[in-house]
Design an enzyme around this catalytic site. Structure first.
Site, mmCIF file in Angstrom:
data_model
loop_
_atom_site.group_PDB
_atom_site.id
_atom_site.type_symbol
_atom_site.label_atom_id
_atom_site.label_comp_id
_atom_site.label_asym_id
_atom_site.label_seq_id
_atom_site.Cartn_x
_atom_site.Cartn_y
_atom_site.Cartn_z
ATOM 1 C CE LYS A 87 -3.771 -1.708 0.378
ATOM 2 N NZ LYS A 87 -4.654 -2.904 1.294
ATOM 3 C CD GLU A 109 -10.331 5.012 1.007
ATOM 4 O OE1 GLU A 109 -10.455 5.637 0.170
ATOM 5 O OE2 GLU A 109 -9.940 3.949 0.367
ATOM 6 C CB SER A 376 -0.020 -8.355 -0.960
ATOM 7 O OG SER A 376 -0.733 -8.818 -0.097
HETATM 8 C C1 LIG Z 1 -5.549 -4.216 1.573
HETATM 9 C C2 LIG Z 1 -4.492 -5.272 1.353
HETATM 10 C C3 LIG Z 1 -4.945 -6.209 0.338
HETATM 11 C C4 LIG Z 1 -5.826 -5.413 -0.811
HETATM 12 O O1 LIG Z 1 -5.501 -4.887 -1.362
HETATM 13 P P1 LIG Z 1 -5.532 -4.761 -3.141
HETATM 14 O O2 LIG Z 1 -5.657 -3.241 -3.812
HETATM 15 O O3 LIG Z 1 -6.914 -5.656 -3.751
HETATM 16 O O4 LIG Z 1 -4.708 -5.271 -3.151
HETATM 17 C C5 LIG Z 1 -4.109 -7.494 0.039
HETATM 18 N N1 LIG Z 1 -3.058 -7.609 0.861
HETATM 19 C C6 LIG Z 1 -2.371 -6.931 1.812
HETATM 20 C C7 LIG Z 1 -1.268 -7.389 2.839
HETATM 21 C C8 LIG Z 1 -3.546 -5.560 1.944
HETATM 22 O O5 LIG Z 1 -3.341 -4.815 3.021
#
Ligand SMILES: *Cc1c(COP(=O)(O)O)cnc(C)c1O
Length: 394
Positions: A87, A109, A376
């Site tokens: 993010k 948000e 992610s």
């Molecule tokens: C917010 C988040 C997601 C989901 O958001 P995307 O916009 O679909 O990437 C996925 N993995 C993590 C670790 C997150 O914090």
């Protein structure tokens, strides 16, 4: 003059009040100007390197691969980014842009709290005022992130409407932006919302796919057979997929939330089980009831607990370029513990949805070559919840 994509096939667009249109135009024009501005690019790249920790490693997970019968399994380590997830790539880029635009106040948000923390971090870095809207239920689920945002100097505004999750927090943030658009930039946290947000967020996250493509060619000396990423709003997935969209031989797979199971109706699988509709300013696949009312999403992971999805994913679903699968809470928890035990890496529950496809599809995913999973984020924020669900005693 080049233009930013505002539609992906029929999806996307700008379904917003008149008062927001000129702000969206201003944002799009500023982004087009600065994305090619040498000073801006140098500042962003410098911070991505020295502040975020990029490039993130591409790690070969041999023990996890062996467990699932995948010879070459690689994890793109977005969990090692500062603040613990991808993010920050987007938040930093947008806050930098907002500064160039002369904005003094940042709003956002947040669902899982990760985007709120990333935005509060970027705002702190530049001494900007920051206000984050968060559903009351999510505040309880992600207490630690609430504390982090406050420590970073952000104001966290609780949203009690509805189920107190991301959908309503987003509505509140849009209301704030409409009222304060003169001095305020709204940092949207995923590849969603009215144009030009989906394109801007996707471009800021494309650093993931760009790096991964170069790294796999360097390490494995060929392209991956399959690339897997989890899909909430879809920003880590689109950032990763854009590195490979032009390579037809690379299979792209998105993992969305099947929650307690599709049949229970308690899930977040908007691509697999939703219908096109308008939410938060854009046309995309949505969870809705028979009357077209937006349905509540359910997932063990707050980051996938959203009834919509980014417009580009809707288009990629229809064209068939990306295959989307739904993964249950139970499967995600199994993957969460498997990565922890096999590799010494505790993943975010969101990322665990992508990992779960390794268990489900195993050798089928990697038969023709390396498999890459976008990790992610890290699981620090989830250990309490996952520990309780897994019955881990303390
Ligand atoms: C917010 C988040 C997601 C989901 O958001 P995307 O916009 O679909 O990437 C996925 N993995 C993590 C670790 C997150 O914090």
């Amino acid at each position: 003059m080049p233009e930013l994509a505002s539609r992906f096939g029929p999806y996307g667009g700008r379904y917003v009040p008149e008062t927001v249109i000129s702000a969206l135009d201003e944002l799009g024009e500023a982004y087009l100007r600065f994305r090619d501005d040498a000073d801006f690019v140098a500042e962003l790249d410098g911070l991505l390197s020295s502040f975020v920790g990029r490039p993130t490693p591409l790690y070969r997970a041999e023990r996890l691969g062996a467990r699932y019968g995948i010879d070459e399994l690689y994890l793109k380590r977005e969990d090692l980014c500062h603040t613990g997830a991808h993010k920050i790539n987007n938040a930093l880029g947008q806050v930098l842009l907002a500064r160039r635009m002369g904005k003094e106040r940042i709003i956002a948000e947040t669902g899982a709290g990760q985007h709120g923390v990333a935005t509060a971090t970027a705002a702190a870095l530049f001494g900007m005022r920051c206000c984050v809207y968060m559903g009351r239920t999510d505040m309880h689920r992600q207490r630690l992130n609430v504390i982090r945002m406050k420590m970073l100097g952000a104001e966290v505004r609780p949203v009690d409407a509805g189920t107190g999750t991301l959908k309503h927090a987003t509505s509140e943030a849009i209301r704030d932006w409409v009222t304060n658009v003169g001095d305020t930039h709204y940092v949207i946290g995923s590849a969603v919302g009215p144009a030009p947000y989906p394109e801007i967020v996707a471009e800021l996250q494309t650093v993931i796919g760009r790096e991964t493509r170069a790294q796999i060619l360097d390490i494995a000396e060929r392209l991956p057979a399959t690339v897997v990423a989890c899909v909430g709003g879809g920003s880590n997935a689109i950032g990763m997929f854009r590195g490979f969209l032009g390579d037809d031989e690379v299979a792209l797979v998105g993992a969305e939330a099947a929650g307690e199971g599709i049949a229970t109706g308690h899930h977040g699988a908007s691509l697999g089980h939703g219908r096109p509709g308008v939410l938060h300013g854009s046309l995309s696949y949505l969870l809705q009831d028979d009357d077209g009312q937006i349905a509540e999403a359910h997932s063990i992971s707050a980051g996938l607990d959203y009834p919509g999805v980014g417009p580009e994913h809707s288009y990629l679903r229809d064209t068939g370029r990306v295959r989307y699968e739904a993964v249950t809470d139970t499967e995600a928890l199994e993957a969460f513990i498997a990565l922890s035990r096999c590799e010494g890496i505790i993943p975010a529950l969101e990322s665990s949805h992508a990992l779960a496809l390794l268990a489900r599809e195993g050798t089928d995913l990697g038969g023709a070559g390396p498999v890459v999973v976008c990790l992610s984020g890290r699981g620090d924020k989830d250990v309490e919840q996952a520990g309780a669900a897994l019955g881990i005693d303390v």
